[in-house]
Design a protein around this motif. Structure first.
Motif, mmCIF file in Angstrom:
data_model
loop_
_atom_site.group_PDB
_atom_site.id
_atom_site.type_symbol
_atom_site.label_atom_id
_atom_site.label_comp_id
_atom_site.label_asym_id
_atom_site.label_seq_id
_atom_site.Cartn_x
_atom_site.Cartn_y
_atom_site.Cartn_z
ATOM 1 N N ARG A 244 0.873 -1.184 0.000
ATOM 2 C CA ARG A 244 0.000 0.000 0.000
ATOM 3 C C ARG A 244 0.901 1.223 0.000
ATOM 4 N N PRO A 248 -0.366 5.008 -6.013
ATOM 5 C CA PRO A 248 -0.285 3.710 -6.689
ATOM 6 C C PRO A 248 0.095 3.797 -8.164
ATOM 7 N N GLU A 249 -0.545 4.660 -8.912
ATOM 8 C CA GLU A 249 -0.286 4.724 -10.341
ATOM 9 C C GLU A 249 1.147 5.178 -10.631
ATOM 10 N N VAL A 266 -2.217 -3.113 -10.203
ATOM 11 C CA VAL A 266 -2.999 -2.421 -9.180
ATOM 12 C C VAL A 266 -4.267 -3.229 -8.917
ATOM 13 N N ASP A 270 -6.687 -0.529 -4.752
ATOM 14 C CA ASP A 270 -5.539 0.357 -4.970
ATOM 15 C C ASP A 270 -4.234 -0.145 -4.373
ATOM 16 N N ALA A 271 -4.223 -1.350 -3.802
ATOM 17 C CA ALA A 271 -2.959 -1.933 -3.370
ATOM 18 C C ALA A 271 -2.193 -2.424 -4.598
ATOM 19 N N LEU A 272 -0.884 -2.595 -4.461
ATOM 20 C CA LEU A 272 -0.053 -3.095 -5.552
ATOM 21 C C LEU A 272 0.276 -4.569 -5.296
#
Length: 332
Positions: A244, A248-249, A266, A270-272
């Protein structure tokens, strides 16, 4: 090389079409493969195996075994089958059941074939003291008196008689303790490696299947929704990281430029989700340093350990692979 089994558009309904069982199943089992057929109760795994075995006529589609297309309801002489309960004579012993099968098949050495399969499945085989080398089951031990596990092993032995090139085993681990189940799966692996025998095994014991299966088929509501090789399954449940971050982007773009070997996506929250090539664990320190160097704060990092059984369950349920694991680091 000719595939052991090929089905195309295989379908079966009951009650004049009101109940759809197997739906448009196209299955390919290579020679020498151990194919795990998995799904919930009621997924019609047994029905699919019956159609391939010739124990039931399909409504549509074709079945080919060892390169030969079979007529509906026909079987192949080089195929051994255990579907549902073993078909045995309860008031005969194990050897007598096996010798009946061997004689029906017209084997040149029926007693030798019976001795071999009794030893393969771990049933008690002895050599008579009169020099005739007849394998014996303890006298008085009719099949009706055997435990559920012994009966199941006898069913596998009946499927193995005659050295088939293709095996269809429906829940062969039922009633067998973990040690015997492990031995049976090890036997299937040896037969595949040493003799090129292809085996299709349906089972609920997912933790055992991963030790031996080279291919998997996922059944859901009568449909074969996915097939994959063991390597694909291993990749799907490789060690991964879930991060997190506050951007993110932008983090995806930074990681793509600085650490191009990683796969980053993603998630809906919105976690990676980050994985490394070959299923290894991404280097957490390097990852954090790259992000921090770009001014991106990492607020949480979770490691998801590989779990083949859990991944198969996700596929069976039709769920997406939402990573789950332990939270190792926070606030970094």
């Amino acid at each position: 090389m000719t595939n052991a089994i090929e089905t195309r558009g295989l379908s079966k309904s009951f009650r004049h079409g009101a109940v759809r069982a197997v739906q448009d199943a196209s299955l390919v089992v290579p020679a020498g493969a151990v194919f795990g057929l998995v799904g919930k109760n009621g997924a019609d795994k047994s029905t699919l195996l019956k159609l391939v075995a010739g124990l039931m006529r399909q409504d549509a589609g074709t079945v080919s075994v060892l390169g030969r297309q079979l007529a509906p309801g026909a079987s192949h002489p080089r195929m051994g089958v255990l579907v549902e309960a073993p078909a045995v004579y309860g008031r005969l012993d194990a050897f007598e059941n096996l010798i009946n099968r061997a004689l029906v098949l017209g084997l040149s050495d029926p007693e030798g074939a019976c001795r071999e399969v009794l030893e393969l499945v771990g049933l008690d085989a002895r050599i008579a003291g009169d020099g005739r080398r007849r394998a014996l089951w303890p006298r008085g031990s009719y099949v009706d008196d055997l435990s559920a596990g012994q009966r199941q092993r006898l069913g596998v032995a009946l499927a193995l008689i005659g050295s088939p090139e293709v095996l269809l085993l429906d829940e062969p681990l039922n009633g067998i303790d973990p040690t015997d189940a492990s031995d049976l799966l090890a036997l299937l692996g040896r037969l595949a490696r040493e003799r090129g025998v292809a085996a299709v095994v349906s089972s609920h014991v997912l933790s055992q299947l991963e030790r031996v299966c080279t291919h998997y088929g996922i059944m859901r509501d009568g449909a074969l929704v996915r097939t994959l090789v063991a390597e694909e399954l291993a990749d799907a449940c490789a060690v991964s990281l879930t991060l997190r971050v506050d951007a993110p982007e932008r983090a995806v773009a930074v990681l793509a430029e600085e650490l191009p070997g990683l796969t980053v996506r993603v998630l809906p929250d919105d976690a990676l989700h980050v994985t490394a090539p070959g299923g290894g664990e991404p280097d957490r320190k390097v990852l954090a340093q790259v992000l921090l160097g770009a001014g991106i704060a990492v607020t949480e990092l979770t490691v998801s350990e590989p779990d083949v059984e859990a991944e198969l369950l996700r596929m069976i349920d039709g769920r997406t692979n939402a990573p789950a694991g332990r939270t190792d680091e926070k606030g970094r």
